[in-house]
Scaffold this active site. Structure first.
Site, PDB file in Angstrom:
ATOM      1  N   HIS A 185     -11.720   5.223  -4.161  1.00  0.00           N
ATOM      2  CA  HIS A 185     -10.666   4.341  -4.675  1.00  0.00           C
ATOM      3  C   HIS A 185      -9.338   4.650  -4.012  1.00  0.00           C
ATOM      4  CE1 HIS A 185      -7.988   6.873  -7.164  1.00  0.00           C
ATOM      5  NE2 HIS A 185      -9.046   7.632  -7.375  1.00  0.00           N
ATOM      6  N   CYS A 186      -8.484   3.641  -3.957  1.00  0.00           N
ATOM      7  CA  CYS A 186      -7.094   3.816  -3.519  1.00  0.00           C
ATOM      8  C   CYS A 186      -6.209   3.264  -4.631  1.00  0.00           C
ATOM      9  CB  CYS A 186      -6.844   3.152  -2.164  1.00  0.00           C
ATOM     10  SG  CYS A 186      -7.213   1.380  -2.098  1.00  0.00           S
ATOM     11  N   TRP A 187      -5.044   2.727  -4.303  1.00  0.00           N
ATOM     12  CA  TRP A 187      -4.137   2.274  -5.353  1.00  0.00           C
ATOM     13  C   TRP A 187      -4.620   0.973  -5.995  1.00  0.00           C
ATOM     14  CZ3 TRP A 187      -1.262   2.720  -9.209  1.00  0.00           C
ATOM     15  CH2 TRP A 187      -0.339   1.758  -9.614  1.00  0.00           C
TER      16      TRP A 187
END
Length: 344
Positions: free
Chosen positions: A96-98
Site C-alpha cells: 500500500h501507499c497513500w
C-alpha cells in the site's frame, strides 16, 4: 500470477496472513503507519518531493519518468529485501501507499513479476485511516476504572483481564502514565495519528457486545489525545471508583516512582509549579533533595487528589460504583470488583 486489488474490509480480515509493505516515504511511515506494517519506501523523502513537484508544476508523464529513474536502480535490492524478509518466498504480500496509486502499483508490479502473490490495498493508507476513525464511533459498553492517583489502577486493569474481562491499557499505547511523572523512563510517545491507529486496532479486537474496561484518564495523555468520539462515550460510562486510603497510596507511589532519576522528578515538579504553587514546589524539591521521598510525594499526591476530585465532579457521568480497598493490592481489589460488578 496477477495483482489482486482488495478493499479495506478484506485487508483488515486477512492482514495477519500477509506481509504488509508500506511503500510510502520514510517520513510518512515515521509519522504514522498501519501497526505491524514493514517500511519498504519506493522513494526517499527528498525523491518524493521532487516527483511531487514535477507532477504539480510540469506533468504526470514527467513525474513518472523521474520516478522511474529513482525506481530502476532500486528494483533488485527491493526484491531481495522482500525475499529475505519472507524467507520461504510464498507468503502473501500486501502493498500500500497513500491512496493506492502509482507507488504501490509500481512495487506490486515488480514483486508480482518476480513471483510473489501480491495484493494491493484499494485506497491505500487513506482508506485505512477512514476505517480507524470509524472504530471510534461504535456503540461500546465501557466500564471505567477510577480512583485517586496511587490507587494502582493500571495493574488492576491487567489483573481483571486475567479474569476474562476485556481491557485496553490506554497509557501503554500512549507511552505515558498520565501524571507529571508519567513520561519518565517511557519510550517516546507516538504521534497522535499513530496512537489512534494503535487504539483502533485494539478496539477492533474486542467484542463490542461485551464490556470493555478502560482506566479513568484526562482526554490528554501526555502529548496525545483520546479521540473525541471515544472520550464522549467514556464521560457517560459506568465508573468503578476504587477508594484507597491516602497513606497506602503514598506508600505505593514511593515504591513505584522512588527509583526514577531524581533530576527528572525535579524537572517534572517544576513543570507543574504554576498549579502546585511556589511554596509547595519549593518544599517538594527540598524534600526530594534531602532524600525524603515520602514527604515529597505526599505534597504531589495531595495536589493530584485535589485535581482528581475536581475533574471527577465536572464530568458528565453514568452510575458511580464505589469499591473500598484497604491497600493497593491488585489481586484483592480485582476480586472485590468482580464480586460487586460481575457476580451480582
Amino acid at each position: 500470477m496477477a495483482i489482486q486489488k482488495i478493499g479495506i474490509d478484506d485487508f483488515i480480515k486477512n492482514r495477519n496472513e500477509c506481509l504488509v509493505l508500506d511503500v510510502r516515504s520514510p517520513g510518512e511511515y515515521l509519522h504514522a503507519h498501519i501497526p505491524n506494517a514493514y517500511s519498504l519506501p519506493l522513494f526517499t523523502d527528498q525523491e518524493r518531493k521532487v516527483v511531487g513537484t514535477a507532477y504539480k508544476q510540469e506533468s504526470k508523464e514527467k513525474a513518472i519518468k523521474i520516478g522511474l529513474d529513482y525506481f530502476g536502480p532500486k528494483m533488485r535490492a527491493m526484491v531481495e529485501e522482500v525475499e529475505d524478509f519472507v524467507k520461504s518466498g510464498n507468503k502473501k504480500i500486501l502493498v500500500h501507499c497513500w491512496r493506492g496509486g502509482m507507488r504501490s502499483g509500481g512495487v506490486a508490479w515488480l514483486l508480482d513479476l518476480y513471483g510473489f502473490k501480491v495484493y494491493q490495498l484499494t485506497g491505500g493508507y487513506k482508506a485505512y485511516r477512514n476505517w480507524v476513525l470509524g472504530q471510534f464511533e461504535k456503540p461500546y459498553d465501557f466500564k471505567i476504572i477510577s480512583g485517586n492517583t496511587g490507587s494502582g489502577k493500571t495493574p488492576l486493569l491487567h489483573e481483571l483481564e486475567k479474569s476474562g474481562m476485556q481491557m485496553i491499557d490506554l497509557e501503554a499505547l500512549a507511552h505515558h502514565k498520565g501524571s507529571a511523572l508519567g513520561g519518565i523512563n517511557q519510550p517516546p510517545q507516538p504521534s497522535q495519528e499513530l496512537f489512534e491507529n494503535l487504539l483502533a486496532d485494539k478496539l477492533f479486537a474486542k467484542k463490542v457486545e461485551e464490556s470493555i474496561l478502560l482506566e479513568d484518564e484526562s482526554q490528554r495523555v501526555g502529548n496525545v489525545n483520546i479521540p473525541n468520539a471515544l472520550w464522549q462515550k467514556m464521560k457517560v460510562s459506568e465508573l468503578i471508583y476504587l477508594q484507597i486510603p491516602f497513606e497506602e497510596r503514598l506508600k505505593y507511589l514511593v515504591e513505584e516512582y522512588g527509583k526514577l532519576p531524581l533530576e527528572e522528578i525535579k524537572s517534572a515538579i517544576l513543570r507543574i509549579q504554576k498549579r502546585l504553587g511556589g511554596l509547595e514546589t519549593k518544599n517538594a524539591i527540598s524534600h526530594l533533595e534531602e532524600g525524603n521521598l515520602s514527604a515529597c510525594f505526599g505534597i504531589l499526591l495531595r495536589y493530584y487528589d485535589k485535581w482528581y476530585e475536581k475533574g471527577l465532579n465536572s464530568k458528565e457521568k453514568g452510575e458511580i460504583i464505589k469499591i473500598e480497598g484497604e491497600s493497593v493490592n491488585k489481586e484483592i481489589n480485582a476480586k472485590k470488583i468482580i464480586e460487586r460488578i460481575w457476580k451480582k
